[in-house]
Design an enzyme around this catalytic site. Structure first.
Site, PDB file in Angstrom:
ATOM      1  N   ASP A 169       0.909  -1.155   0.000  1.00 30.89           N
ATOM      2  CA  ASP A 169       0.000   0.000   0.000  1.00 30.89           C
ATOM      3  C   ASP A 169       0.937   1.191   0.000  1.00 30.89           C
ATOM      4  OD1 ASP A 169      -1.440   2.297   1.035  1.00 30.89           O
ATOM      5  OD2 ASP A 169      -3.078   0.906   1.418  1.00 30.89           O
ATOM      6  N   HIS A 170       1.013   1.885  -1.123  1.00 26.10           N
ATOM      7  CA  HIS A 170       2.105   2.869  -1.237  1.00 26.10           C
ATOM      8  C   HIS A 170       1.960   4.014  -0.232  1.00 26.10           C
ATOM      9  CE1 HIS A 170      -0.583   5.232  -3.888  1.00 26.10           C
ATOM     10  NE2 HIS A 170       0.209   6.245  -3.632  1.00 26.10           N
TER      11      HIS A 170
ATOM     12  N   HIS B   4      -5.813   2.988   1.255  1.00 26.62           N
ATOM     13  CA  HIS B   4      -4.958   4.067   1.752  1.00 26.62           C
ATOM     14  C   HIS B   4      -5.569   4.798   2.954  1.00 26.62           C
ATOM     15  CE1 HIS B   4      -2.981   3.145  -1.912  1.00 26.62           C
ATOM     16  NE2 HIS B   4      -3.697   3.910  -2.704  1.00 26.62           N
TER      17      HIS B   4
HETATM   18  C1  BG6 Z   1      -3.730   5.018  -6.235  1.00 29.42           C
HETATM   19  C2  BG6 Z   1      -5.085   5.172  -6.845  1.00 29.42           C
HETATM   20  O1  BG6 Z   1      -3.681   3.909  -5.375  1.00 29.42           O
HETATM   21  O2  BG6 Z   1      -3.403   6.191  -5.503  1.00 29.42           O
HETATM   22  C3  BG6 Z   1      -5.136   6.390  -7.739  1.00 29.42           C
HETATM   23  O3  BG6 Z   1      -5.399   4.006  -7.593  1.00 29.42           O
HETATM   24  C4  BG6 Z   1      -4.681   7.621  -7.001  1.00 29.42           C
HETATM   25  O4  BG6 Z   1      -6.446   6.590  -8.266  1.00 29.42           O
HETATM   26  C5  BG6 Z   1      -3.359   7.361  -6.283  1.00 29.42           C
HETATM   27  O5  BG6 Z   1      -4.551   8.663  -7.938  1.00 29.42           O
HETATM   28  C6  BG6 Z   1      -3.017   8.524  -5.384  1.00 29.42           C
HETATM   29  O6  BG6 Z   1      -1.730   8.373  -4.854  1.00 29.42           O
HETATM   30  P1  BG6 Z   1      -0.911   9.626  -4.371  1.00 29.42           P
HETATM   31  O7  BG6 Z   1       0.325   9.049  -3.777  1.00 29.42           O
HETATM   32  O8  BG6 Z   1      -0.647  10.474  -5.581  1.00 29.42           O
HETATM   33  O9  BG6 Z   1      -1.757  10.351  -3.380  1.00 29.42           O
END
Ligand code: BG6
Length: 511
Positions: free
Chosen positions: A184-185, A247
């Site tokens: 989960d980034h 997230h």
């Molecule tokens: C991803 C989603 O997991 O996270 C995207 O699938 C979203 O729709 C993205 O744009 C947002 O990540 P960050 O790090 O730019 O907030």
């Protein structure tokens, strides 16, 4: 510093966008930062017919994602990096005999002494995760007798509670839970990890972190972009599945959790699961109607230019009711959080990109100064996840002059003040953790299932409920007008600006 053993990273779906956009740049940064072990190779696996050279060209030498990073680096340095990359064509499907692949892995392992330690990174559509795990296991590539084996999977982890359980069970029939790393980034973001430090290393915050002092908690995740080229995927997913189930619930679990007994992966993840399990699941339609808002961006004109509505986006059903805005109010059924409302929203096509947590403290129990009771003057702790990462505390100060007039002052900390510290990007940090066998920042099966348990009834209600409304909001504003109705009393969402200290930027349009 933790040790990183010699190893091979096998990326399935290597000809896809994620590999070139995120994985290879993250590995390049690790290489540049001297974090890769002495013996390390990457084997890209996919269904495209590429040679090692063509793969290297695609993801290194001619990659637009790497262009800036390699700019200025010596040619030999880049070449040495590229020489660690190999490619294997799997043929026309992932459900195949992995004979040739297994032989290639074994040959590379012998030639480059990667000590039989393998990470299998599944950057493929989730529908084939289980198939890949099965075929790897058929070749004994899950067996840890001679070296460790790890499996990294990308979200979505299922589409519902049932499918998530099915996926977990499927993967666990071939790999042990401790071998499975669900990425989960958001957990790779420094500011998300800092939630733990803010809470558990400060005796000025933790004693106040409960229903006695906190009136409510607000979390905003806003994106300026729309669905871009991902309309086909997004239309079947929606904001709740795409952002909230993973997230945002990860962030929520870090806000809600009890202090872990230590910083081990299991100690932290045990508390996160407990936190997720204590979210009050909304089941009856009346509660769901009152506590959830679903919206979708519609076409508008900004500075004379037409901006597309969601239904006009490529890959989206022209009658789609998929949400691009989701706002949820909920409670946490435990001692610490009894009766404290949580308000969480996530959306695309907002005025600005921002993710932040706002802890709204209660007013002092006895007011002795005039004019201090205005709600917007209560203490707030704003934790900015992105951008302009930092922490802002709002507190009362006396306005100079006669009497006791109170105003709010800001006390701020900005991550940019750590200018000398190199901050790893989320994928870089998470990959290095997996390479070192640290699963703290990866989601465990029970965590994912607990998150789905909360989200499932909302999804079901939004799909089948009779009174469900999908509110339109013009692209570029802070969502449907009625989004503030969710927050009762004197308050409304803090509509933040690009900078941490900007207060309510109000309803505005994107440029
Ligand atoms: C991803 C989603 O997991 O996270 C995207 O699938 C979203 O729709 C993205 O744009 C947002 O990540 P960050 O790090 O730019 O907030």
């Amino acid at each position: 510093m933790k040790k990183t053993s010699n190893q091979m990273l096998v990326i399935f779906g290597a000809s896809g966008d994620l590999t070139a956009r995120k994985l290879i740049p993250a590995i390049y940064n690790l290489y540049k930062g001297n974090h890769l072990p002495e013996n390390f190779v990457v084997l890209g696996v996919s269904r495209s017919n590429l040679t090692d050279g063509e793969f290297r060209k695609k993801v290194v030498h001619e990659s637009s994602y790497l262009k800036e990073k390699i700019n200025g680096d010596a040619e030999d340095f880049v070449k040495t990096f590229a020489s660690k990359l190999f490619y294997e064509d799997l043929g026309d499907k992932y459900d195949a005999d992995y004979d040739r692949l297994s032989k290639r892995i074994s040959d590379l392992n012998t030639k480059y002494s990667t000590d039989n330690n393998y990470i299998f990174y599944l950057s493929t559509p989730p529908g084939i995760y289980e198939v890949v795990a099965k075929n790897l296991s058929a070749k004994g590539l899950n067996n840890e007798a001679d070296g460790w084996k790890r499996l990294i999977v990308e979200k979505p982890f299922g589409y519902s509670l049932e499918t998530a359980k099915h996926l977990n069970k499927g993967l666990q029939s071939y790999f042990k839970e401790k071998q499975i790393y669900r990425i989960d980034h958001y957990l790779g973001k420094e500011t998300v990890q800092n939630l733990l430090v803010t809470r558990f290393s400060n005796s000025i915050f933790e004693p106040l972190w409960n229903r006695n002092y906190i009136r409510h908690v607000e979390i905003t995740n806003a994106e300026k972009v729309g669905v871009e080229k991902r309309g086909g995927y997004y239309d079947k997913s929606g904001a709740l599945r795409d952002m909230f189930q993973n997230h945002l619930l990860q962030i929520i679990s870090l806000i809600v959790m009890e202090p872990p007994i230590g910083d081990s992966a299991e100690a932290i993840r045990n508390e996160k699961v407990k936190a997720l399990k204590s979210l009050r699941i909304m089941r009856d339609h009346e509660t769901l109607f009152q506590n959830t808002i679903k919206g979708q961006y519609i076409a508008t004109e900004i500075d004379g230019k037409k901006v597309k509505g969601y239904r006009e986006e490529e890959g989206v059903d022209p009658d789609s009711t998929t949400e691009t805005f989701a706002a949820i109010k909920f409670f946490v059924d435990n001692w610490r959080w009894k009766d404290v409302p949580f308000y969480v929203r996530t959306a695309k096509k907002m005025p600005t990109k921002v993710t932040e947590v706002v802890i709204h403290f209660k007013s002092p129990h006895h007011q002795i100064f005039k004019d201090t009771n205005a709600f917007d003057k209560d203490n707030k702790l704003i934790i900015r996840i992105q951008p302009d990462e930092g922490i802002l505390l709002k507190f009362g100060v006396k306005v100079p002059g006669q009497g006791f007039t109170v105003d709010r002052a800001n006390m701020e900390f900005y991550y940019s003040s750590f200018a000398d510290n190199y901050v790893m990007d989320a994928y870089e940090r998470l990959l290095l953790d997996a390479m070192q066998g640290d699963a703290t920042l990866y989601a465990r099966a029970d965590e994912v299932e607990a998150a789905w348990e909360f989200v499932d009834p909302i999804l079901d209600y939004w799909k089948n409920g009779k009174d469900v409304i999908t509110h339109g909001y013009p692209a570029g504003v802070w969502g449907p007008k009625n989004a503030d109705d969710l927050i009762e009393g004197l308050s409304m969402w803090r509509n933040p600006g690009e900078n941490l200290a900007d207060d309510d930027s109000g309803y505005c349009v994107i440029t």
